[in-house]
Design a protein around this motif. Structure first.
Motif, PDB file in Angstrom:
ATOM      1  N   TYR A  43       0.807  -1.217   0.000  1.00  0.00           N
ATOM      2  CA  TYR A  43       0.000   0.000   0.000  1.00  0.00           C
ATOM      3  C   TYR A  43       0.845   1.274   0.000  1.00  0.00           C
ATOM      4  N   ALA A  44       1.971   1.257   0.693  1.00  0.00           N
ATOM      5  CA  ALA A  44       2.836   2.447   0.706  1.00  0.00           C
ATOM      6  C   ALA A  44       3.378   2.719  -0.693  1.00  0.00           C
ATOM      7  N   TYR A  69      -6.798   5.937   0.217  1.00  0.00           N
ATOM      8  CA  TYR A  69      -7.087   4.557   0.603  1.00  0.00           C
ATOM      9  C   TYR A  69      -5.798   3.850   1.023  1.00  0.00           C
ATOM     10  N   CYS A  70      -4.782   3.931   0.178  1.00  0.00           N
ATOM     11  CA  CYS A  70      -3.527   3.236   0.443  1.00  0.00           C
ATOM     12  C   CYS A  70      -2.747   3.887   1.589  1.00  0.00           C
ATOM     13  N   SER A  74      -1.482   2.019   5.022  1.00  0.00           N
ATOM     14  CA  SER A  74      -0.045   1.794   5.160  1.00  0.00           C
ATOM     15  C   SER A  74       0.618   2.610   6.255  1.00  0.00           C
ATOM     16  N   ASP A  75      -0.020   3.665   6.718  1.00  0.00           N
ATOM     17  CA  ASP A  75       0.620   4.573   7.685  1.00  0.00           C
ATOM     18  C   ASP A  75      -0.091   4.477   9.029  1.00  0.00           C
ATOM     19  N   THR A  76       0.657   4.227  10.074  1.00  0.00           N
ATOM     20  CA  THR A  76       0.072   4.064  11.402  1.00  0.00           C
ATOM     21  C   THR A  76      -0.021   5.373  12.185  1.00  0.00           C
ATOM     22  N   GLN A  83      -5.781  12.791   8.229  1.00  0.00           N
ATOM     23  CA  GLN A  83      -5.727  13.573   6.994  1.00  0.00           C
ATOM     24  C   GLN A  83      -6.349  12.806   5.837  1.00  0.00           C
ATOM     25  N   ALA A  84      -6.129  11.502   5.785  1.00  0.00           N
ATOM     26  CA  ALA A  84      -6.734  10.683   4.729  1.00  0.00           C
ATOM     27  C   ALA A  84      -8.258  10.714   4.837  1.00  0.00           C
TER      28      ALA A  84
END
Length: 260
Positions: A43-44, A69-70, A74-76, A83-84
């Motif tokens: 995903y990253a 989405y990705c 992918s980010d913890t 922000q997503a």
């Protein structure tokens, strides 16, 4: 909701069809690489390729969806995930007739366990989505999950019960988990057990179903023998997944049951 994650491939396949007629072949290639990385659960990496598309044109709705989405998966970091969510919410205002925008905004809220907030965007997506859209099955189930988690029993029954007789839902463990929880809410504990077991027929190692089945025997049916059996089965799966916190909680509960 692992099931929903696979619907991104069908959506992005449609994105690729649209982009194939675009003169910007570099963007098409970047999106193609983003799709491939997503399929491989990288995903990253997928987010990096989608971001390149946005750097060229930040109004590309499908690139906005894919990037956020990705990134969310992918980010913890909490601020990045917030922000997503914000970006997907903003997209629904920019593109209010885009069912994917509403769908993915609702999805990210469900993933963030904001089940109440997710109802409105998912209902909007259901209004807009074509009846042959590959994302429709997951959208219905997502909405059912939100109804169940908000104890909206009538709405939950209305959307979930008909799915038992339809493909592809018939083999989805998540459907039977939802129906089992709904049965508990309606104090139909034997029915809940039947639904959880039905889901386990399709996924015998599903730790969520095993835990819900154990809790139903334990707290609602006063059946410690059956509860112990299912807790132990769940413990094996939790341990294999490295979920040590859940393992400790299950072990503590097993000790208390054994003292009765």
């Amino acid at each position: 909701m692992n099931t929903f994650r696979f619907t991104i491939y069908s959506l992005v396949a449609a994105i690729m069809i649209m982009l194939s007629g675009c003169a910007q072949t570099d963007i098409t290639q970047e999106m193609r690489m983003a799709v491939q990385a997503t399929k491989q659960k990288q995903y990253a990496e997928a987010a990096k390729h989608a971001e390149i598309c946005l750097n060229y044109d930040n109004t590309l709705t499908d690139a906005v969806i894919l990037y956020n989405y990705c990134t969310f998966l992918s980010d913890t970091r909490e601020n990045v995930r917030r922000q997503a969510i914000y970006n997907l919410a903003k997209l629904t205002r920019i593109s209010p007739e885009s069912y994917p925008a509403w769908l993915f905004y609702g999805w990210v809220l469900v993933e963030n366990k904001q089940y109440t907030d997710a109802i409105e965007p998912l209902e909007k997506a259901l209004e807009l989505i074509p009846k042959n859209a590959p994302s429709l099955p997951s959208l219905r189930l997502l909405l059912g999950i939100c109804y169940v988690n908000n104890n909206l029993q009538t709405k939950a029954l209305g959307i979930l019960q008909p799915l038992q007789a339809k493909q592809p839902y018939q083999t989805w463990p998540e459907l039977y988990n939802c129906l089992g929880i709904l049965a508990i809410q309606r104090q139909s504990y034997d029915t809940a057990v039947a639904f959880f077991k039905c889901g386990l027929n399709f996924d015998p190692r599903n730790d969520v179903l095993l835990q819900n089945l154990a809790v139903t025997h334990d707290l609602y049916r006063n059946d410690p023998a059956s509860a112990k059996k299912e807790y132990i089965a769940c413990l094996i799966q939790k341990n294999a997944a490295g979920d040590m916190d859940s393992c400790r909680k299950i072990q503590n509960r097993l000790r208390r049951i054994s003292k009765k």
